[in-house]
Design a protein around this motif. Structure first.
Motif, PDB file in Angstrom:
ATOM      1  N   UNK B  17      11.458 -41.322  24.825  1.00 49.80           N
ATOM      2  CA  UNK B  17      11.066 -40.312  23.829  1.00 49.80           C
ATOM      3  C   UNK B  17      12.062 -40.262  22.673  1.00 49.80           C
ATOM      4  N   UNK B  18      13.360 -40.381  22.996  1.00 48.68           N
ATOM      5  CA  UNK B  18      14.382 -40.369  21.941  1.00 48.68           C
ATOM      6  C   UNK B  18      14.193 -41.541  20.985  1.00 48.68           C
ATOM      7  N   UNK B  19      13.895 -42.716  21.547  1.00 48.21           N
ATOM      8  CA  UNK B  19      13.701 -43.891  20.692  1.00 48.21           C
ATOM      9  C   UNK B  19      12.471 -43.724  19.815  1.00 48.21           C
ATOM     10  N   UNK B  20      11.443 -43.145  20.374  1.00 48.43           N
ATOM     11  CA  UNK B  20      10.210 -42.913  19.616  1.00 48.43           C
ATOM     12  C   UNK B  20      10.495 -41.953  18.459  1.00 48.43           C
ATOM     13  N   UNK B  21      11.252 -40.907  18.765  1.00 48.23           N
ATOM     14  CA  UNK B  21      11.628 -39.959  17.714  1.00 48.23           C
ATOM     15  C   UNK B  21      12.459 -40.663  16.650  1.00 48.23           C
ATOM     16  N   UNK B  22      13.392 -41.519  17.100  1.00 50.47           N
ATOM     17  CA  UNK B  22      14.241 -42.257  16.163  1.00 50.47           C
ATOM     18  C   UNK B  22      13.420 -43.124  15.218  1.00 50.47           C
ATOM     19  N   UNK B  23      12.382 -43.769  15.743  1.00 47.86           N
ATOM     20  CA  UNK B  23      11.519 -44.612  14.912  1.00 47.86           C
ATOM     21  C   UNK B  23      10.801 -43.770  13.856  1.00 47.86           C
ATOM     22  N   UNK B  24      10.305 -42.613  14.270  1.00 45.89           N
ATOM     23  CA  UNK B  24       9.638 -41.717  13.310  1.00 45.89           C
ATOM     24  C   UNK B  24      10.603 -41.270  12.216  1.00 45.89           C
ATOM     25  N   UNK B  25      11.847 -41.013  12.615  1.00 47.34           N
ATOM     26  CA  UNK B  25      12.843 -40.527  11.659  1.00 47.34           C
ATOM     27  C   UNK B  25      13.204 -41.615  10.646  1.00 47.34           C
ATOM     28  N   UNK B  26      13.412 -42.840  11.151  1.00 44.73           N
ATOM     29  CA  UNK B  26      13.680 -43.975  10.237  1.00 44.73           C
ATOM     30  C   UNK B  26      12.540 -44.134   9.242  1.00 44.73           C
ATOM     31  N   UNK B  27      11.313 -44.058   9.765  1.00 45.21           N
ATOM     32  CA  UNK B  27      10.138 -44.208   8.910  1.00 45.21           C
ATOM     33  C   UNK B  27      10.092 -43.104   7.853  1.00 45.21           C
ATOM     34  N   UNK B  28      10.470 -41.912   8.265  1.00 41.26           N
ATOM     35  CA  UNK B  28      10.453 -40.778   7.321  1.00 41.26           C
ATOM     36  C   UNK B  28      11.406 -41.035   6.152  1.00 41.26           C
ATOM     37  N   UNK B  29      12.600 -41.538   6.455  1.00 37.54           N
ATOM     38  CA  UNK B  29      13.546 -41.847   5.368  1.00 37.54           C
ATOM     39  C   UNK B  29      12.956 -42.930   4.471  1.00 37.54           C
ATOM     40  N   UNK B  30      12.435 -43.969   5.107  1.00 35.04           N
ATOM     41  CA  UNK B  30      11.877 -45.085   4.352  1.00 35.04           C
ATOM     42  C   UNK B  30      10.787 -44.612   3.391  1.00 35.04           C
ATOM     43  N   UNK B  31       9.852 -43.841   3.917  1.00 36.74           N
ATOM     44  CA  UNK B  31       8.715 -43.400   3.096  1.00 36.74           C
ATOM     45  C   UNK B  31       9.145 -42.387   2.040  1.00 36.74           C
ATOM     46  N   UNK B  32      10.106 -41.551   2.382  1.00 38.99           N
ATOM     47  CA  UNK B  32      10.575 -40.547   1.407  1.00 38.99           C
ATOM     48  C   UNK B  32      11.184 -41.243   0.188  1.00 38.99           C
ATOM     49  N   UNK B  33      12.045 -42.232   0.447  1.00 38.21           N
ATOM     50  CA  UNK B  33      12.691 -42.938  -0.670  1.00 38.21           C
ATOM     51  C   UNK B  33      11.658 -43.771  -1.435  1.00 38.21           C
ATOM     52  N   UNK B  34      10.692 -44.336  -0.717  1.00 38.70           N
ATOM     53  CA  UNK B  34       9.615 -45.078  -1.372  1.00 38.70           C
ATOM     54  C   UNK B  34       8.818 -44.133  -2.298  1.00 38.70           C
ATOM     55  N   UNK B  35       8.537 -42.932  -1.816  1.00 41.00           N
ATOM     56  CA  UNK B  35       7.779 -41.971  -2.635  1.00 41.00           C
ATOM     57  C   UNK B  35       8.528 -41.658  -3.928  1.00 41.00           C
TER      58      UNK B  35
END
Lengths: 219, 219
Positions: B17-35
């Protein structure tokens, strides 16, 4: 520690330690903003140095919580009380980190005079400190109304930040030195705005502790 | 859940579950900066909306940890593993909050064009995301060397922030609109610098989990 009475005594001690940590954190904000307002480098260094003490308290409280959980097999209500304590120390520690950020700003501005006396920053700091105190009182009293009232106070802090952002951007101009100081002061305002957010988090944990339900106080 | 095997299976699930959360968090940073880089308002709104999902994961993992602690009376080593998980989710959630802060900046700059294409902000974001991934790999592998290496990467992120602070203050001038955008971009750089700090925190928890000792990776 192996009787029910021992458990409740441990919970009392835990509460006592949290309040002590809260007092140190409030003091850290107070002294950090004072160091900035008075450009007192020595005081700023003291605030930075004292952060280790607050971190140490956090670790002690956390270890105490984990041991309580593991040794006592608490039931749902007590489980929430301890879980809440674990969250509260984390928010308190982050608030203390922001006090350190503010004190470091004083150090970065070393040798400069303030463009003008600080007015809104001390006001934000007073509001933020009052929120931390209210949140901890709500925790001790298990008082949901006090916790809920934090949302409104946070709106005041947010409004001051928005006002400062606008004013500071307007004041920026041709002087690089002035722009630099203004930018640092805006960062300080941002840290204080964050302290308000952490105080609303504290309120949310109190509501969770009492009711078992999550409520967003920072919309 | 009441056998030793059940406990270790629960720990495995927790890690998953922690790794899954970590993946979502990485994606959030990626998409935020892309936006921000593409001034994509729709994407920014999506990042803000998805933060609730990450918060929900945090609560689930926390509740799972507390239940494990209370039901299983783990010994010292396992106690640290669960205590570490509790700290890791908090840092991951704060990183996700910073992704939201960045996406909200995109929304605040709605209708504007960027003064110039973003270069250092995406670089900081890449470094910060890589740090989060490294920290979680260190956690899974219980790898102290990987955790220790985070300190150097954080220095790179800090250096980029310091460079951006100086450059942006130099670019400020007579245009209020430009000063406003520059100030917002500097705040974004600050959020990414904080993400790096949270990633070093993750590394510190891994070292604590493995050795039982605290080490400061962010001096």
């Amino acid at each position: 520690m192996d009787t029910r009475k021992g458990f409740h005594q441990s919970l009392q001690e835990l509460q006592h330690d949290l309040l002590k940590m809260g007092t140190l954190v409030e003091e850290a904000i107070h002294l950090a903003v004072k160091s900035l307002a008075q450009m007192d480098q020595e005081l700023a260094e003291k605030v930075v140095a004292q952060d280790d003490q607050i971190d140490e308290m956090m670790l002690q409280i956390e270890n105490g919580c984990l041991r309580l959980l593991a040794l006592q097999q608490p039931m749902a209500g007590d489980l929430r009380v301890i879980g809440t304590a674990l969250k509260i120390v984390t928010d308190l520690e982050r608030i203390a980190d922001h006090a350190t950020d503010i004190a470091k700003t004083t150090l970065r501005l070393s040798g400069e005079s303030l463009i003008k006396p600080l007015i809104d920053i001390p006001r934000m700091a007073d509001l933020a400190k009052a929120m931390v105190r209210e949140a901890l009182t709500a925790y001790v009293e298990r008082n949901i109304d006090r916790a809920l009232a934090l949302a409104e106070k946070d709106d005041e802090v947010d409004a001051l930040y928005t006002k400062m952002f606008s004013e500071i951007v307007t004041m920026m101009g041709s002087s690089r030195a002035m722009n630099r100081q203004l930018t640092h002061l805006l960062m300080v305002a941002r840290y204080l705005e964050r302290v308000g957010d952490h105080a609303t988090n504290l309120g949310e944990w109190v509501i969770y502790m009492v009711t078992g339900k999550r409520q967003d106080l920072n919309k």
